[in-house]
Design an enzyme around this catalytic site. Sequence first.
Site, PDB file in Angstrom:
ATOM      1  CD  GLU A  38       1.154  -0.382  -9.446  1.00  0.00           C
ATOM      2  OE1 GLU A  38       0.564  -1.045 -10.004  1.00  0.00           O
ATOM      3  OE2 GLU A  38       2.414  -0.369  -9.622  1.00  0.00           O
ATOM      4  CG  ASP A  42      -5.456  -0.995  -5.968  1.00  0.00           C
ATOM      5  OD1 ASP A  42      -6.284  -0.645  -6.826  1.00  0.00           O
ATOM      6  OD2 ASP A  42      -5.715  -2.373  -5.625  1.00  0.00           O
ATOM      7  CB  SER A 111       1.279   1.972 -12.085  1.00  0.00           C
ATOM      8  OG  SER A 111       0.457   1.236 -12.714  1.00  0.00           O
ATOM      9  CD  GLU A 114      -3.069   2.202  -8.633  1.00  0.00           C
ATOM     10  OE1 GLU A 114      -4.521   1.764  -8.623  1.00  0.00           O
ATOM     11  OE2 GLU A 114      -2.435   1.421  -9.000  1.00  0.00           O
TER      12      GLU A 114
END
Length: 228
Positions: A38, A42, A111, A114
């Site tokens: 994650e 990001d 999440s 990502e």
Amino acid sequence: MHKLLELRNEKLLRQALTHRSYVNENPEFGGDNNERLEFLGDALLTFLSGEYLYQRYPQMEEDEMTRRRSALVDEKQLARFGNEIGVDLRMRLGKGAIREGGFTNPNLISSTFEAVVAAYYLDNHSDINALRPHLQALFDSVPDNIVVSRSDVDAKNRFQQWVLANTGTNPPKYVTIQSGGLSHAPEFLAKVFVGDKEYGEGRGHSKKEAEKRAAVDALAKLKKSGLE
């Protein structure tokens, strides 16, 4: 199945789809949760969304590009992308998270999306070019009239601009910790510092949300003091 979910390394895909609540409830699983992926996803999405806007809108000013980028990669939008590629029903969640509606939870879906982006990147030998066409298609699906009003989506950017313009010191530093909540719905506390001085704090269900709230708090305090 969407291309972003077609990985050669099935173990990597399982990790991307595995929330820590599943790992906590299934110690025999023996694998990792998706939090490290994650983190990487990001960073990749922030870069690629910025690149996308730079190329698509050659006349757009930096301020508006910053707001549009924030809107492209905020929790709500990433959850929509996750639903679109089928991440929502493929997530591996603990029973507690499922009972609490985890398969429709925007924070969990965003999440996981990502993490999937990062897994696809790694599965393609860290070749960012492999990601570009898939993410561009998702970004293209977002209407041009996406809301880009000056709100907390760019609060971190505005606070950083104020700091650099008025203090001449290093950029703000955010310190974020998990302060409570359940394993599938954690709550984070973020504090923002300039040097050793604390300027604001905020809470949220993700680290990004908590940091944004801390920046909003810092700006509000500056405005109240007549400094903004």
